[in-house]
Design an enzyme around this catalytic site. Structure first.
Site, PDB file in Angstrom:
ATOM      1  N   HIS A 329       0.860  -1.187   0.000  1.00 30.79           N
ATOM      2  CA  HIS A 329       0.000   0.000   0.000  1.00 30.79           C
ATOM      3  C   HIS A 329       0.898   1.239   0.000  1.00 30.79           C
ATOM      4  O   HIS A 329       1.946   1.247   0.625  1.00 30.79           O
ATOM      5  CB  HIS A 329      -0.888   0.005   1.257  1.00 30.79           C
ATOM      6  CG  HIS A 329      -2.058   0.912   1.143  1.00 30.79           C
ATOM      7  ND1 HIS A 329      -1.976   2.263   1.361  1.00 30.79           N
ATOM      8  CD2 HIS A 329      -3.336   0.662   0.792  1.00 30.79           C
ATOM      9  CE1 HIS A 329      -3.160   2.810   1.177  1.00 30.79           C
ATOM     10  NE2 HIS A 329      -4.005   1.867   0.826  1.00 30.79           N
ATOM     11  N   ASP A 387      -7.990  -5.364   0.077  1.00 30.79           N
ATOM     12  CA  ASP A 387      -8.479  -6.237  -1.003  1.00 30.79           C
ATOM     13  C   ASP A 387      -8.134  -7.698  -0.804  1.00 30.79           C
ATOM     14  O   ASP A 387      -8.591  -8.547  -1.577  1.00 30.79           O
ATOM     15  CB  ASP A 387      -7.875  -5.753  -2.334  1.00 30.79           C
ATOM     16  CG  ASP A 387      -8.409  -4.382  -2.694  1.00 30.79           C
ATOM     17  OD1 ASP A 387      -7.583  -3.465  -2.868  1.00 30.79           O
ATOM     18  OD2 ASP A 387      -9.640  -4.226  -2.727  1.00 30.79           O
TER      19      ASP A 387
HETATM   20  C1  SDX Z   1      -6.248   0.044  -2.826  1.00 28.54           C
HETATM   21  O1  SDX Z   1      -4.386   4.517  -1.944  1.00 28.54           O
HETATM   22  C2  SDX Z   1      -5.361   3.929  -1.331  1.00 28.54           C
HETATM   23  O2  SDX Z   1      -5.762   4.344  -0.220  1.00 28.54           O
HETATM   24  C3  SDX Z   1      -5.969   2.746  -2.081  1.00 28.54           C
HETATM   25  C4  SDX Z   1      -6.985   1.920  -1.315  1.00 28.54           C
HETATM   26  C5  SDX Z   1      -8.249   2.683  -1.045  1.00 28.54           C
HETATM   27  O3  SDX Z   1      -8.989   2.288  -0.136  1.00 28.54           O
HETATM   28  O4  SDX Z   1      -8.565   3.608  -1.849  1.00 28.54           O
HETATM   29  O5  SDX Z   1      -6.415   1.475  -0.068  1.00 28.54           O
HETATM   30  C6  SDX Z   1      -7.397   0.688  -2.126  1.00 28.54           C
HETATM   31  O6  SDX Z   1      -5.994   0.391  -3.950  1.00 28.54           O
HETATM   32  C7  SDX Z   1      -5.393  -0.934  -2.061  1.00 28.54           C
HETATM   33  C8  SDX Z   1      -4.162  -1.425  -2.895  1.00 28.54           C
HETATM   34  C9  SDX Z   1      -4.663  -2.526  -3.842  1.00 28.54           C
HETATM   35  N1  SDX Z   1      -3.610  -2.877  -4.813  1.00 28.54           N
HETATM   36  C10 SDX Z   1      -2.988  -4.074  -4.744  1.00 28.54           C
HETATM   37  O7  SDX Z   1      -3.150  -4.901  -3.846  1.00 28.54           O
HETATM   38  C11 SDX Z   1      -2.044  -4.334  -5.912  1.00 28.54           C
HETATM   39  C12 SDX Z   1      -0.696  -4.869  -5.413  1.00 28.54           C
HETATM   40  N2  SDX Z   1      -0.005  -3.780  -4.695  1.00 28.54           N
HETATM   41  C13 SDX Z   1       0.951  -2.999  -5.444  1.00 28.54           C
HETATM   42  O8  SDX Z   1       0.637  -2.801  -6.786  1.00 28.54           O
HETATM   43  C14 SDX Z   1       1.441  -1.773  -4.674  1.00 28.54           C
HETATM   44  O9  SDX Z   1       1.716  -2.198  -3.397  1.00 28.54           O
HETATM   45  C15 SDX Z   1       0.576  -0.531  -4.602  1.00 28.54           C
HETATM   46  C16 SDX Z   1       0.171  -0.047  -5.956  1.00 28.54           C
HETATM   47  C17 SDX Z   1      -0.623  -0.785  -3.786  1.00 28.54           C
HETATM   48  C18 SDX Z   1       1.418   0.560  -3.912  1.00 28.54           C
HETATM   49  O10 SDX Z   1       2.450   0.856  -4.780  1.00 28.54           O
HETATM   50  P1  SDX Z   1       3.546   1.980  -4.390  1.00 28.54           P
HETATM   51  O11 SDX Z   1       3.199   2.689  -3.139  1.00 28.54           O
HETATM   52  O12 SDX Z   1       3.812   2.797  -5.603  1.00 28.54           O
HETATM   53  O13 SDX Z   1       4.761   1.110  -3.988  1.00 28.54           O
HETATM   54  P2  SDX Z   1       5.921   0.711  -4.970  1.00 28.54           P
HETATM   55  O14 SDX Z   1       5.346   0.184  -6.251  1.00 28.54           O
HETATM   56  O15 SDX Z   1       6.875   1.843  -5.033  1.00 28.54           O
HETATM   57  O16 SDX Z   1       6.536  -0.529  -4.185  1.00 28.54           O
HETATM   58  C19 SDX Z   1       7.593  -0.360  -3.265  1.00 28.54           C
HETATM   59  C20 SDX Z   1       8.408  -1.647  -3.390  1.00 28.54           C
HETATM   60  C21 SDX Z   1       8.826  -1.954  -4.820  1.00 28.54           C
HETATM   61  O17 SDX Z   1       9.988  -2.745  -4.744  1.00 28.54           O
HETATM   62  P3  SDX Z   1      11.465  -1.966  -4.952  1.00 28.54           P
HETATM   63  O18 SDX Z   1      11.359  -1.265  -6.288  1.00 28.54           O
HETATM   64  O19 SDX Z   1      11.541  -1.008  -3.791  1.00 28.54           O
HETATM   65  O20 SDX Z   1      12.471  -3.078  -4.927  1.00 28.54           O
HETATM   66  O21 SDX Z   1       7.586  -2.766  -2.992  1.00 28.54           O
HETATM   67  C22 SDX Z   1       7.393  -3.642  -4.092  1.00 28.54           C
HETATM   68  C23 SDX Z   1       7.719  -2.853  -5.333  1.00 28.54           C
HETATM   69  O22 SDX Z   1       8.176  -3.708  -6.377  1.00 28.54           O
HETATM   70  N3  SDX Z   1       5.983  -4.048  -4.063  1.00 28.54           N
HETATM   71  C24 SDX Z   1       5.556  -5.279  -4.269  1.00 28.54           C
HETATM   72  C25 SDX Z   1       4.168  -5.220  -4.086  1.00 28.54           C
HETATM   73  N4  SDX Z   1       3.805  -3.971  -3.790  1.00 28.54           N
HETATM   74  C26 SDX Z   1       4.938  -3.245  -3.777  1.00 28.54           C
HETATM   75  N5  SDX Z   1       6.215  -6.414  -4.597  1.00 28.54           N
HETATM   76  C27 SDX Z   1       5.431  -7.514  -4.738  1.00 28.54           C
HETATM   77  N6  SDX Z   1       4.096  -7.564  -4.574  1.00 28.54           N
HETATM   78  C28 SDX Z   1       3.430  -6.416  -4.241  1.00 28.54           C
HETATM   79  N7  SDX Z   1       2.107  -6.436  -4.077  1.00 28.54           N
END
Ligand code: SDX
Length: 453
Positions: A329, A387
């Protein structure tokens, strides 16, 4: 703090102690290239991080700030929802989500988000009456559904039909009129369950069910979704309560991608129906509200606990676009408080339905256990989010996976419209118009086609 700027030297930022002593906290920026300094006020909220007010920065310094994805940017002032991502806290108008989920109901939470206070008995009766008497949609709206293929994704239908509401409700699109803003808010909250249920009925070739005024908001939605004209339908109190709680858990969440989309759309003066349609479109993405549908698909693809290590490995592989859906998140660097309530609700619903061996649940629980012990996830503070468990409950309630995000949109409508209303009523509100760091061509002359290579 020194922000390195490879093009023009460095900008140094320091707390302005003299300003702080005078009770007006500020920071001073020093341009390393020219030595010029700029003072920027620091604004304090009631809790959470202070903000550096950069509204005058470009005018005084010629610099833009640069923050794609808004990881360090406050886009507005708000009193609606507060999230402490490190502590895993979520408050709606100051009330913890855990207390609202346990003690309140979705209609009360709608009133709270819209008006800022929990309703009195008479206010709640009046509000529920207003919502109940707006649950029907214009009869001609049903014709829109017949324009879609039966296998159209419900979110595609929601985008189209909700946007079209502005063609039917001209008497509530004058955003300058508080009365019309409130009617539009009531209409959107009231009609979303009807529109979502109609999308489901259309996809399975069953007749649309009209809302029944004697049913509660959650009961009405379940009736319009699963009821049929040829049989009586009786609410199941456990499922209705679970549905109502799921709506509460999805109601609002600060300045997330879809809420920011609604605010941006509304900042141009667009009507509320069009703004909510924009929010629905943004929520649909798998990185946002589409994640609940993606979690179910992922758990089904994993298929068995033994295959979890293979998927965890893929999630950590930078060359693989696969991510563990339902994990991570932008704000929560701790367990999403909604996920905890959702997990508990999941056990309650499965138990009440007598579902003893839901095959996806043990996979989800083992995936959570492994991920929470894995250094990659621990280091990046990736926890289950709202989720992760919701899809298992909705599957147990017989919703098709394709309806999961439509339910999220249904529940989030009150958050979107409350944030839209707050923005419209903010006297300092301006049209959202971000700038950019331009790295394209800096000017070249046109070349006639015959002279091109
Ligand atoms: C919702 O914003 C809100 O409040 C949203 C929400 C709401 O109520 O409105 O809470 C609802 O959208 C919840 C989130 C649902 N999405 C998912 O579950 C999809 C999977 N999650 C990711 O896509 C991700 O965690 C996000 C999009 C939710 C957050 O992305 P960020 O904040 O841009 O984080 P990032 O992509 O910069 O990740 C940081 C690191 C990265 O690794 P490095 O580059 O630092 O090595 O964490 C890794 C990412 O690759 N990472 C994951 C991951 N999520 C982040 N690696 C594997 N699996 C994951 N799910």
């Amino acid at each position: 703090m020194t922000l390195a700027n490879p093009r023009t030297g460095q900008i140094r930022m320091s707390a302005d102690t003299s300003a702080a002593k005078s009770g007006n906290p500020a920071v001073t920026l020093t341009d390393g290239a020219t030595g010029k300094t700029f003072q920027l006020p620091v604004l304090k909220g009631t809790t959470g991080p202070d903000v550096v007010d950069i509204r005058k920065l470009y005018g005084e310094s010629g610099y833009f700030t640069f923050d794609p994805g808004f990881t360090s940017t406050g886009a507005c002032e708000s009193k609606i929802t507060y999230i402490d991502g490190d502590a895993g806290i979520l408050l709606h108008r100051g009330y913890p989500i855990e207390q609202l989920a346990e003690k309140s109901d979705f209609m009360e939470v709608c009133y709270l988000l819209l008006h800022g206070e929990l309703p009195t008995v008479s206010e709640k009766v009046e509000f529920e009456k207003n919502i109940t008497y707006h649950t029907m949609v214009h009869e001609q709206l049903a014709a829109f559904y017949r324009g879609f293929r039966r296998d159209a994704h419900p979110m595609a239908i929601m985008c189209g039909v909700v946007g079209a509401l502005s063609a039917f409700y001209h008497d509530s699109t004058d955003i300058e009129d508080p009365q019309q803003r409130m009617i539009a808010s009531h209409r959107l909250i009231a009609k979303m369950p009807t529109i979502a249920a109609m999308a489901y009925k259309y996809s399975i070739g069953q007749p649309f069910m009209y809302p029944k005024n004697e049913l509660s908001y959650a009961e009405n939605f379940l009736y319009m979704t699963f009821g049929v004209p040829c049989e009586p339908w009786k609410p199941n109190p456990i499922l209705s309560k679970a549905m109502d709680k799921i709506f509460i858990l999805h109601a609002d969440h600060e300045q997330n991608a879809s809420t920011s989309t609604v605010r941006t759309a509304g900042s141009s003066g667009a009507n509320p129906f069009a703004c909510i349609a924009a929010g629905i479109a943004s929520l649909w993405g798998p990185a946002h509200g589409g994640a609940n549908e993606a979690v179910l698909k992922m758990l089904k693809e994993i298929g068995h606990k033994d295959r979890i290590p293979e998927f965890v490995k893929r999630a950590k592989d930078k060359n693989d676009s696969f991510r563990l859906m339902g994990f991570g998140h932008r704000v929560y660097k701790n367990y999403d408080p909604r996920a905890k309530v959702m997990q508990q609700t999941c056990y309650e619903v499965l138990d009440s339905l007598g579902i003893k061996n839901e095959p996806l649940l043990p996979i989800a629980m083992e995936l959570e256990r492994i991920a929470l012990e894995d250094e990659y996830f621990v280091e990046r503070k990736l926890y289950p989010n709202v989720d992760f468990y919701s899809g298992i409950i909705l599957k147990a309630m017989n919703f098709p996976t394709s309806m999961f995000t439509a339910l999220f949109a249904l529940a989030r409508t009150v958050g979107w419209i409350s944030q839209w209303k707050e923005m419209i009523e903010d006297p300092t509100q301006k049209i959202s118009r971000p700038r950019q760091l331009y790295t394209g061509y800096t000017g070249r002359d046109y070349v006639p086609v015959e002279a091109r290579g």
